[in-house]
Design an enzyme around this catalytic site. Sequence first.
Site, PDB file in Angstrom:
ATOM      1  N   GLU B 116       0.809  -1.373   0.218  1.00 20.00           N
ATOM      2  CA  GLU B 116       0.268  -0.512  -0.211  1.00 20.00           C
ATOM      3  C   GLU B 116       1.092   0.951   0.011  1.00 20.00           C
ATOM      4  O   GLU B 116       1.427   1.824   1.324  1.00 20.00           O
ATOM      5  CB  GLU B 116      -0.814  -0.097   1.494  1.00 20.00           C
ATOM      6  CG  GLU B 116      -2.003   1.515   1.272  1.00 20.00           C
ATOM      7  CD  GLU B 116      -2.380   0.788   2.561  1.00 20.00           C
ATOM      8  OE1 GLU B 116      -2.243   0.274   3.465  1.00 20.00           O
ATOM      9  OE2 GLU B 116      -3.817   1.640   2.721  1.00 20.00           O
ATOM     10  N   HIS B 128       0.773   7.585   6.320  1.00 22.57           N
ATOM     11  CA  HIS B 128       1.419   7.145   5.540  1.00 22.57           C
ATOM     12  C   HIS B 128       2.427   8.523   5.758  1.00 22.57           C
ATOM     13  O   HIS B 128       2.215   9.766   5.579  1.00 22.57           O
ATOM     14  CB  HIS B 128       1.389   6.930   4.199  1.00 22.57           C
ATOM     15  CG  HIS B 128       0.371   5.553   3.453  1.00 22.57           C
ATOM     16  ND1 HIS B 128       0.866   4.852   2.970  1.00 22.57           N
ATOM     17  CD2 HIS B 128      -0.211   5.024   4.766  1.00 22.57           C
ATOM     18  CE1 HIS B 128       0.417   4.046   3.451  1.00 22.57           C
ATOM     19  NE2 HIS B 128      -0.978   3.174   4.569  1.00 22.57           N
ATOM     20  N   ASN B 208     -12.463   6.068   2.863  1.00 22.32           N
ATOM     21  CA  ASN B 208     -11.396   6.235   3.426  1.00 22.32           C
ATOM     22  C   ASN B 208      -9.855   6.810   2.712  1.00 22.32           C
ATOM     23  O   ASN B 208     -10.169   6.506   1.630  1.00 22.32           O
ATOM     24  CB  ASN B 208     -10.423   5.568   4.862  1.00 22.32           C
ATOM     25  CG  ASN B 208     -11.500   4.961   6.009  1.00 22.32           C
ATOM     26  OD1 ASN B 208     -12.461   3.978   5.600  1.00 22.32           O
ATOM     27  ND2 ASN B 208     -12.121   5.908   6.520  1.00 22.32           N
ATOM     28  N   ARG B 216     -22.024  15.414  -8.685  1.00 25.02           N
ATOM     29  CA  ARG B 216     -20.933  15.854  -9.842  1.00 25.02           C
ATOM     30  C   ARG B 216     -20.306  15.203 -10.657  1.00 25.02           C
ATOM     31  O   ARG B 216     -19.383  14.984 -11.852  1.00 25.02           O
ATOM     32  CB  ARG B 216     -20.983  17.562 -10.315  1.00 25.02           C
ATOM     33  CG  ARG B 216     -22.617  17.865 -10.689  1.00 25.02           C
ATOM     34  CD  ARG B 216     -22.610  19.367 -11.586  1.00 25.02           C
ATOM     35  NE  ARG B 216     -22.052  19.844 -10.012  1.00 25.02           N
ATOM     36  CZ  ARG B 216     -22.910  20.648  -9.356  1.00 25.02           C
ATOM     37  NH1 ARG B 216     -24.580  20.587  -9.461  1.00 25.02           N
ATOM     38  NH2 ARG B 216     -22.117  21.634  -8.103  1.00 25.02           N
ATOM     39  N   ASP B 242     -15.473  -1.476  11.193  1.00 20.09           N
ATOM     40  CA  ASP B 242     -14.891  -1.849  12.515  1.00 20.09           C
ATOM     41  C   ASP B 242     -16.098  -0.618  13.225  1.00 20.09           C
ATOM     42  O   ASP B 242     -15.890  -0.243  14.568  1.00 20.09           O
ATOM     43  CB  ASP B 242     -13.630  -1.562  13.378  1.00 20.09           C
ATOM     44  CG  ASP B 242     -12.925   0.149  12.501  1.00 20.09           C
ATOM     45  OD1 ASP B 242     -13.632   0.949  12.010  1.00 20.09           O
ATOM     46  OD2 ASP B 242     -12.207   0.451  12.773  1.00 20.09           O
ATOM     47  N   HIS B 245     -13.849   3.537  11.211  1.00 19.46           N
ATOM     48  CA  HIS B 245     -13.230   3.925   9.930  1.00 19.46           C
ATOM     49  C   HIS B 245     -14.251   4.528   8.764  1.00 19.46           C
ATOM     50  O   HIS B 245     -14.514   5.032   8.164  1.00 19.46           O
ATOM     51  CB  HIS B 245     -12.441   3.196   8.796  1.00 19.46           C
ATOM     52  CG  HIS B 245     -11.220   2.902   9.781  1.00 19.46           C
ATOM     53  ND1 HIS B 245     -11.171   2.419  10.951  1.00 19.46           N
ATOM     54  CD2 HIS B 245     -10.099   3.607   8.825  1.00 19.46           C
ATOM     55  CE1 HIS B 245      -9.508   2.253  10.757  1.00 19.46           C
ATOM     56  NE2 HIS B 245      -8.817   3.069   9.828  1.00 19.46           N
ATOM     57  N   ASP B 267      -7.603  -3.850   7.800  1.00 24.07           N
ATOM     58  CA  ASP B 267      -6.619  -2.839   8.068  1.00 24.07           C
ATOM     59  C   ASP B 267      -5.876  -2.831   9.629  1.00 24.07           C
ATOM     60  O   ASP B 267      -5.344  -2.067  10.165  1.00 24.07           O
ATOM     61  CB  ASP B 267      -6.597  -2.084   7.914  1.00 24.07           C
ATOM     62  CG  ASP B 267      -6.298  -0.193   7.446  1.00 24.07           C
ATOM     63  OD1 ASP B 267      -6.256   0.436   7.219  1.00 24.07           O
ATOM     64  OD2 ASP B 267      -4.783  -0.990   7.148  1.00 24.07           O
ATOM     65  N   SER B 302      -4.972   5.761  11.722  1.00 22.86           N
ATOM     66  CA  SER B 302      -4.247   5.139  10.988  1.00 22.86           C
ATOM     67  C   SER B 302      -4.292   3.608  11.402  1.00 22.86           C
ATOM     68  O   SER B 302      -4.507   2.852  12.116  1.00 22.86           O
ATOM     69  CB  SER B 302      -2.884   5.275  11.841  1.00 22.86           C
ATOM     70  OG  SER B 302      -2.872   5.511  13.190  1.00 22.86           O
TER      71      SER B 302
END
Lengths: 256, 382
Positions: B116, B128, B208, B216, B242, B245, B267, B302
């Site tokens: 990822e 990240h 996310n 539109r 969960d 998220h 995740d 995260s």
Amino acid sequence: MKLIILETYSQASEWAAKYIRNRIVQFGPGPGRFFTLGLPTGLPRDHPESYHSFMWNNFFKHIDISPENVHILDGNAPDLQAECDAFEKKIKAAGGIELFVGGIGPDGHIAFNEPGSSLVSRTRVKTLAMDTILANARFFDGDLSKVPTMALTVGVGTVMDAREVMILITGAHKAFALYKAIEEGVNHMWTVSAFQQHPNTVFVCDEDATLELKVKTVKYFKGKCLMLVHNKLVEPLYSMKETGAEKSQSKKPYSD
Amino acid sequence: REDLWVREGKILNPEKLFFDEKGSADVQLDCKGSIIAPGFIDVQINGGFGVDFSLATDDFKSGIDLVSQKILSHGVTSFCPTLVTSPPSVYHQVLPQIRVRNGGAHGAGILGAHLEGPFISREKKGAHPEHCLRTFEAGAFQDLLATYGSLDCVRIVTLAPEMERSSEVIRELTQRGICVSLGHSVANLSQAEEAVQNGATFITHLFNAMLPFHHRDPGIVGLLTSDKIPAGRRVFYGMISDGIHTNPAALRIAHRAHPKGLVLVTDAIAGMGLAPGRHTLGQQVVEIDGLNTYIAGTKTLSGSVATMDTCVRHFQEATGCSVEMALEAASLHPAQLLGIEHSKGTLNYDSDADFLMLNDSLYVQATYIAGQEVWRQDTSGM
């Protein structure tokens, strides 16, 4: 004959199931002592999925039966007549059929013994009548051209040799066939009528199947006295565990 | 009510056994009316139980073994260890240590790595690290290959399709049998559709780290109902159900729009399975408080610490969908995404006998891989 009339399809099915169970338990099967249950051959094995699947899904997978004790006529055998003759021999070797359970076609046939079948016939190849082909179309998505036209079947005589015969008849569309089978004479056009000459026949049906019978007949068999007798056949419901003690004592080998 | 037949690690057709082989069962197990479902497949899991797959430690191998063994109790029988955006050195050290392997008593099977990043959008980097983000506008696929070092055991790559030369990269990855996923991106719908036409088949944690749905320009979310998807292909999308998220209402909107594409993922991060507090996620430090995990000192989500079975239960509750649908979202759909549904993710005859026994509330009671029991709920009441 015994004519057992239950109100609905599920009550008729349940009565028949309890009766068969009691018969098996009271017989006391064991190693070498087989309770041979005969069933109509169903569709020819040209269609391996549908017939074997039907028997597996509706019967074999729910019970603990050894596959070696299952004998199904093989419509794909190279020599069909030999297959039929061998089947007759297997029945003899198992000690004969203890109880044969079958239904009735709208044309009064038992197994695939179509109108005109000899009442003393044995296991053989039969060409199916239109009525039967129509009735079986439901297994082939309603496509008449896909329904097999020939079948291997036990004969009327083969079933007559069974020690007891049980015929299940439910639904209004079978009413006329039931009338012909039990209120008219023995006639090879309505092959189930042959069982009028069998010492131990049980007909199990629902109300709808009695629609063509005389009121007198229905009243007799649904009368208080006979219903009592009939109910005694399914109550009490026996269990293999109870007869365990007697079983181990009466262990005479059944075949040599 | 049905029986499940297993032989030599595969689901067996009992009819053929009965009629053709005249065989019967050697061993019979009473499942006491449990639900039997295919084992769960987690295609996005960054670590757990103190192990972080994006950290090149000396005992990386034992770390991945620990996680694969522990997630058996969550019902996961196969997974894709996921690496978040990292410097090339990490990829070069870690990737060779990830091997595709079958599951068993030692742990869940590894289907390959999910990378990822780092080819993702600056604006949607989420948790990240910014200094590790990269582009491939210079050398396209060669840049990607140089960054990762090797693609041998890589199963999924998440990237942002609006990046220059992404079309070539997507085509090249797809040709090599690697699943391309869109995520951490500010792509609009046409860019996303183009990516799908080039071979992309997955969306990383829908909603996310992407532009919100706009009437539109639906952005990546619009792929769920896009009419530009090539015939015969299906777009799948990961959802972390969960309860944090994604708002349950959003979960329901996605599920109703495209139920057959929904893939449940955890995740999960290193802190999953551990007490609340601080843990690492690649180059970052994260803080765990209950089910919430944020970059330490911020409110940026995260990863998660929810387990796969928790996600399945929450999904079923939030959407009110049937039990079958909820279980399929965690087994059949990920298998279809990876093109392995002939052997995983189902209880069809001849597929691998990876399955679970669950009670009616969807709590895992036992986990089986290749027909062998590899985990059982301890009922001693400890």
